[in-house]
Design an enzyme around this catalytic site. Structure first.
Site, PDB file in Angstrom:
ATOM      1  CE  LYS A  15      -3.965  -2.329  -0.017  1.00 44.38           C
ATOM      2  NZ  LYS A  15      -4.410  -2.809   1.258  1.00 44.38           N
TER       3      LYS A  15
HETATM    4  C1  LIG Z   1      -5.633  -3.921   1.474  1.00 43.64           C
HETATM    5  C2  LIG Z   1      -6.696  -3.230   0.917  1.00 43.64           C
HETATM    6  C3  LIG Z   1      -7.937  -4.479   2.431  1.00 43.64           C
HETATM    7  C4  LIG Z   1      -7.341  -4.525   3.366  1.00 43.64           C
HETATM    8  O1  LIG Z   1      -6.348  -4.535   3.723  1.00 43.64           O
HETATM    9  P1  LIG Z   1      -5.118  -5.926   5.208  1.00 43.64           P
HETATM   10  O2  LIG Z   1      -4.612  -4.228   5.847  1.00 43.64           O
HETATM   11  O3  LIG Z   1      -4.781  -5.817   4.145  1.00 43.64           O
HETATM   12  O4  LIG Z   1      -6.510  -6.087   5.629  1.00 43.64           O
HETATM   13  C5  LIG Z   1      -9.342  -4.177   2.211  1.00 43.64           C
HETATM   14  N1  LIG Z   1      -9.637  -2.906   0.905  1.00 43.64           N
HETATM   15  C6  LIG Z   1      -9.009  -3.127  -0.099  1.00 43.64           C
HETATM   16  C7  LIG Z   1      -9.541  -2.433  -1.264  1.00 43.64           C
HETATM   17  C8  LIG Z   1      -7.377  -3.164  -0.089  1.00 43.64           C
HETATM   18  O5  LIG Z   1      -6.591  -2.780  -1.086  1.00 43.64           O
END
Ligand SMILES: *Cc1c(COP(=O)(O)O)cnc(C)c1O
Length: 387
Positions: free
Chosen positions: A184
């Site tokens: 991210k």
């Molecule tokens: C990455 C992601 C999540 C989940 O995030 P985590 O921190 O890995 O639990 C939820 N929604 C979207 C759209 C994502 O890209």
């Protein structure tokens, strides 16, 4: 696989290493002073009155649902073009989801008219997802929510440091949820953040994050509390000081890194302008991104989606890029098409989502992408389209 151009890469360096060492040497590893600083800095950067760091965004979404009392008998409207966690978070509570279609092939976010189509007397909330860090149509969505007394949760996993009309994505609705997973824009390996402007929700979320307990180990260590009560069915969704320390360093880098992503996305957009591709969000954001987007109107450019010409064999397209070391991905296989969801939600049809998802390919986009790598992605994409 040893990619010449991986799909994403971390911007990590000495500052992150130093931050981790400082925490290790302090010998306080779980939520404490560093986490509080991270929360305050994140809240300030996003103009949010309250911010709570958690273990990941999936749990942030889950706690958000619980904090607004979503449970059995309720329905929550969600986009199907998202990561499965958006929808799973609702199902954990015993509620059901209704899948809404997106606006169109160039705007891959939830269509406000679809929210109205999905409404039933059981609808309690809507979760919107800012795809790639491009804003959903928040004014229209909030207006519908007001009219029908719905809570609005923002899945802002793609959108830290993104703004619409000067207001941070994640702070438009009742609760915003961010992810700090490794790929991210702001990464701590695993991690997440909840933001809200409502003091009642902040208190409830804080409680749910740590077993529903009225005091933390940190408070007791510092003599602020001796005993505690359990006032809610809570969880252990805490973050630790090492991740919070990484988060502080990454947060400081976020504005410059999001701006780098914007510049690279613009390079892609101009290079592909004559190609037979559909380029989501380009017409809306190309000029503003080029002119070094201000804090007023700035997507976070988390990923770079393209839609291949209808009928293109997507697997061979991806194979051709792989042959020259360029990694690609798909965002996303629609949630309603997964086996688990087909079994629990049979017969769902979302024509715009299905058509766009079938043509979508995600190209590498990250702040440390070098000029030669960008050129390789562009050349490989144009070449693969000609065959
Ligand atoms: C990455 C992601 C999540 C989940 O995030 P985590 O921190 O890995 O639990 C939820 N929604 C979207 C759209 C994502 O890209």
């Amino acid at each position: 696989m040893n990619w010449t151009v991986p799909l994403s890469d971390l911007d990590y360096g000495l500052d992150e290493e130093q931050a981790v060492l400082t925490v290790l040497r302090s010998k306080w590893l779980t939520m404490g002073a560093v986490t509080q600083q991270f929360e305050q800095e994140f809240a300030q950067a996003h103009g949010a009155p309250f911010a709570l760091a958690v273990s990941n965004a999936t749990q942030a979404l889950h706690l958000a649902c619980l904090a607004i009392d979503i449970g059995p008998g309720d329905e929550v409207i969600v986009p199907s073009l998202s990561f499965v966690a958006t929808s799973n978070a609702v199902l954990y509570t015993g509620a059901r989801v209704r899948f809404a279609d997106i606006c169109g092939p160039t705007e891959l976010t939830i269509d406000p008219a679809e929210i109205e189509r999905c409404l039933t007397p059981r609808t309690k909330a809507v979760i919107v997802m800012h795809y790639a860090g491009f804003p959903c149509r928040m004014p229209a969505i909030l207006e519908i929510a007001r009219r029908h007394h719905l809570a609005v949760i923002e899945d802002a996993a793609h959108a830290p440091g993104a703004f619409l009309d000067g207001k941070a994505l994640g702070t438009w609705g009742d609760i915003g949820c961010y992810s700090f997973f490794s790929n991210k824009n702001l990464s701590t390996g695993e991690g997440g953040m909840l933001v809200t402007h409502r003091e009642d929700l902040a208190a409830r979320l804080k409680n749910l994050r740590s077993h529903g307990m009225t005091s933390l180990t940190w408070d007791r260590h510092h003599g602020h509390a001796y005993t505690y009560d359990v006032v809610d069915l809570g969880y252990n969704d805490r973050i630790d000081e090492i991740r919070s320390a990484l988060g502080r360093v990454q947060l400081a880098k976020l504005p410059a890194n999001n701006a780098r992503r914007a510049r690279i996305a613009c390079q892609y957009w101009s290079a592909f302008s004559a190609a037979p591709l559909t380029l989501p969000f380009k017409d809306q954001y190309f000029s503003s991104a080029e002119s070094q987007i201000t804090n007023h109107q700035s997507p976070s450019f988390h990923i770079f989606p393209i839609l291949l010409p209808p009928g293109t064999d997507r697997q061979s397209f991806a194979d051709r890029l792989r042959e020259v070391g360029v990694q690609t991905s798909l965002h996303y296989p629609p949630i309603h098409t997964f086996t688990y969801y087909r079994e629990h939600y049979p017969g769902i049809s979302l024509p715009i989502t299905e058509a766009a998802a079938a043509r979508e390919v995600t190209l590498p986009l990250y702040p440390t992408l070098r000029p030669g790598q960008i050129e390789r992605v562009i050349a490989a994409t144009l070449h693969a389209l000609e065959i």
